[in-house]
Motif scaffolding. Sequence first.
Motif, mmCIF file in Angstrom:
data_model
loop_
_atom_site.group_PDB
_atom_site.id
_atom_site.type_symbol
_atom_site.label_atom_id
_atom_site.label_comp_id
_atom_site.label_asym_id
_atom_site.label_seq_id
_atom_site.Cartn_x
_atom_site.Cartn_y
_atom_site.Cartn_z
ATOM 1 N N MET A 57 0.832 -1.204 0.000
ATOM 2 C CA MET A 57 0.000 0.000 0.000
ATOM 3 C C MET A 57 0.873 1.263 0.000
ATOM 4 O O MET A 57 0.499 2.282 -0.574
ATOM 5 N N PHE A 62 -1.228 4.473 -1.207
ATOM 6 C CA PHE A 62 -2.422 4.588 -0.372
ATOM 7 C C PHE A 62 -2.064 4.751 1.106
ATOM 8 O O PHE A 62 -2.913 5.082 1.918
ATOM 9 N N GLU A 63 -0.821 4.455 1.441
ATOM 10 C CA GLU A 63 -0.333 4.706 2.794
ATOM 11 C C GLU A 63 0.977 5.471 2.662
ATOM 12 O O GLU A 63 1.729 5.274 1.715
ATOM 13 N N PRO A 82 -1.204 8.622 -5.608
ATOM 14 C CA PRO A 82 -1.258 7.327 -6.312
ATOM 15 C C PRO A 82 -1.479 7.469 -7.812
ATOM 16 O O PRO A 82 -0.879 6.734 -8.590
ATOM 17 N N HIS A 83 -2.333 8.439 -8.229
ATOM 18 C CA HIS A 83 -2.680 8.464 -9.646
ATOM 19 C C HIS A 83 -1.541 8.958 -10.526
ATOM 20 O O HIS A 83 -1.618 8.864 -11.740
ATOM 21 N N ILE A 87 1.490 3.023 -11.569
ATOM 22 C CA ILE A 87 1.669 1.661 -11.087
ATOM 23 C C ILE A 87 0.341 0.951 -11.242
ATOM 24 O O ILE A 87 -0.675 1.419 -10.741
ATOM 25 N N MET A 89 -2.404 -1.890 -10.496
ATOM 26 C CA MET A 89 -2.669 -2.661 -9.276
ATOM 27 C C MET A 89 -3.867 -3.577 -9.463
ATOM 28 O O MET A 89 -4.888 -3.188 -10.019
#
Lengths: 368, 416
Positions: A57, A62-63, A82-83, A87, A89
Amino acid sequence: MDGGMIATTQALVRFVGVQKTYDGEHLVVKSLDLDIRKGEFLTLLGPSGSGKTTCLMMLAGFEVPTQGEIFLADRPIKNMPPHKRDIGMVFQNYALFPHLTIEENVAFPLSVRGVPKAELKDRVSKALQMIKLEHVANRHPGQLSGGQQQRVALARALVFNPALVLMDEPLGALDKRLREHMQLEIKRLHETMGITVVYVTHDQGEALTMSDRIAVFNDGVVQQIDRPDALYERPVNSFVANFIGESNVLSGTVQNIEQGYCQVALDGGGSVLALAVNVTAGGRTSLSVRPERVAIATADDVDPAFNRLPATLKDLIYLGDHTLAVLATPGNDEFMVKLPAGAYAGLSQGQDVTIAFRPDDCRALDPV
Amino acid sequence: MTAAFVAGAEMPLKRRLKRAERARQFRALGLVAPLLLFLMFTFVVPIAGMIWRSVDDWEVPQVMPHTVAALSSWNGQGLPGETAYAALAGDLQAARAAGTIGIAAKRLNYVVNGFRTVLTSTARNLKTAPEPGTAKDTLIGINPAWGEHATWTAIKSASGPVTSYYLLAAVDLTRDADGAIVASPDDQAIYLDLFGRTFAIGLGVTTLCLVLGFPVAYLLANLPTAQSNLLMIFVLLPFWTSLLVRTCAWIVILQSEGIVNGSLQWLGLIDEPLRLIYNRFGVYMAMTHVLLPFMILPLYSVMRSISPAYMRAAASLGAPPATAFFRIYLPQTIPGIGAGCLLVFILAIGYYITPALVGGAADQMISAFIAFYTTETVNWGLASALGAVLLLSTLVLAAVYGKLALGRQNTGGLKN
């Protein structure tokens, strides 16, 4: 742990001194240094709560690591949303968008990137071909079986050609047969597309089947990172030895260490020569012996270099391709020996036998 | 042998299954029977009664039965014959004796303004029954209106047993003397505007509820349980106080000397009190407050079922937060938005107390007029017709929603 030996230029992802805590008291990930090589299939393996998913994560964004830095292609990404990471997922429960068709799901990463319509259509249809699901392009996820949904999730994570694909226990919800089939399919995709895959699982069989390297997690620490065969044959500590595959444990005290071997006095009586891996002279140790590396001898026809222990045959369990012998030996009442098919002739329950194994197959590890 | 046995066994098996099923069905019916009966008497019967009243035309046939019978053979051209006049004279005398003339007068007055006077004065002046054959002249002598064609078409149009008068009036239509449907005269054509206003207020309140409720529902669905429970109590708090109390609280807050105006004046932001109540603003404010939970709860229940994994998946696939929200999250909340909007809108268009208390004269909604016709003028026909139109529009809305919801389901459902 040979993770640090990899040259930086080879590493696509580097975790440097990464720590993570959720509550400010307990570290879920304790000082992680991990290099992920370009093009490799790396599995993060460990029991639940060992920190492997948290690592994934953090890599996905996300973390946020409490401490340390993560590099993706030599760029620090700790504070990158993240975006922007590019990567791919695959989630545990697929997370296919239920209101979009299969085609729209697969097209999603391309359309948010503004790929021109013609090219988008072409790439989506190629991706659907790759997973052999062109015929369900216009259906919704709810109309597909679990295995089909899983394949769509794969196609969606791969269609935008990410350098790195993360998979969070993607096969956990599938039945055994389908899971084995999908393992091979994911492996095939990895090889044909040349992508780097970080795969999280708690299933050691899955990890051994698919991975180039496996990082074994326990208690927030990477215990060992190595090729599957090395991990199985040469575990560096008792946790890895017991977590990967079956292992017989014999406790004892190290008497002396000489040229990489040590003499161990077993608690149940007797003394064996073992490979000194993780021990100090005079210290306590747990010996690890793989069940298929042990022979059962009825006569004194054993190589004198072998360790020998007296044992009583408690049970013989027929398992088709092999037979499992359960023996009681001093210090271990459930000593397992795997006998090749047909090799149990002449053995019967309650019989007193001798078990024999080479010092090289007996690893002296940290006490359990 | 076996086949024959199976074929023979088929019938008893089916019958046995049916018997077993029947017992189960009876038990189920027994369990819902009390509620069914309750709904029957509190819901189905009143609504059926209301719809019947919107077309029921009982006054004239009851008060003037002979006239109605005599007019049944009248072709509507010119004036009716002597028999009709004689029947009318007889009916008027009987009605005057029974004191029921006002009932028919009221009904006929809806059709022709001033009919009440014609009827009551004629009855009053008709001391004795006219000699046979002189009824027509006598009545025309008392009031020349009896010599007019329109007077008689009015009676015929109100002769029952059913009439479209109220339903037409509810949508600003009426019948002219020839029975053709035409627009109501301007001074009576108020209901379409009223429905328009009702729907506009309903739409405005629904929009406000959605805009205010959506973020709260999102927060409720995504907060940790302990915090979301606390927030939920605040959302549900309005349900614990009566509608009247809540509405009166708004009067206290919004009135000229109220808290809002007082604070603004004290801060020096305004010189004289803003008009916050007894206008459309007050209606929107109070109704939105009262109806907000009805928007939040359906939204919340839908949002709860949307896994956070979808937003994560969208982010990992490269969607910025806004794109992920509009393309992934929002579409999945549409069932909740639909249910919440439908609920709030339907409740809003039926609102009565709140607009009556905090609205001005130009903010009264259709329910206020229904109440006015039932309690003030006792025009049950028009009140029922307005209610029926309101009911019909609600049903149409619900049907459209149902159709849309079903359409979504047929695409494969929202859950995977």
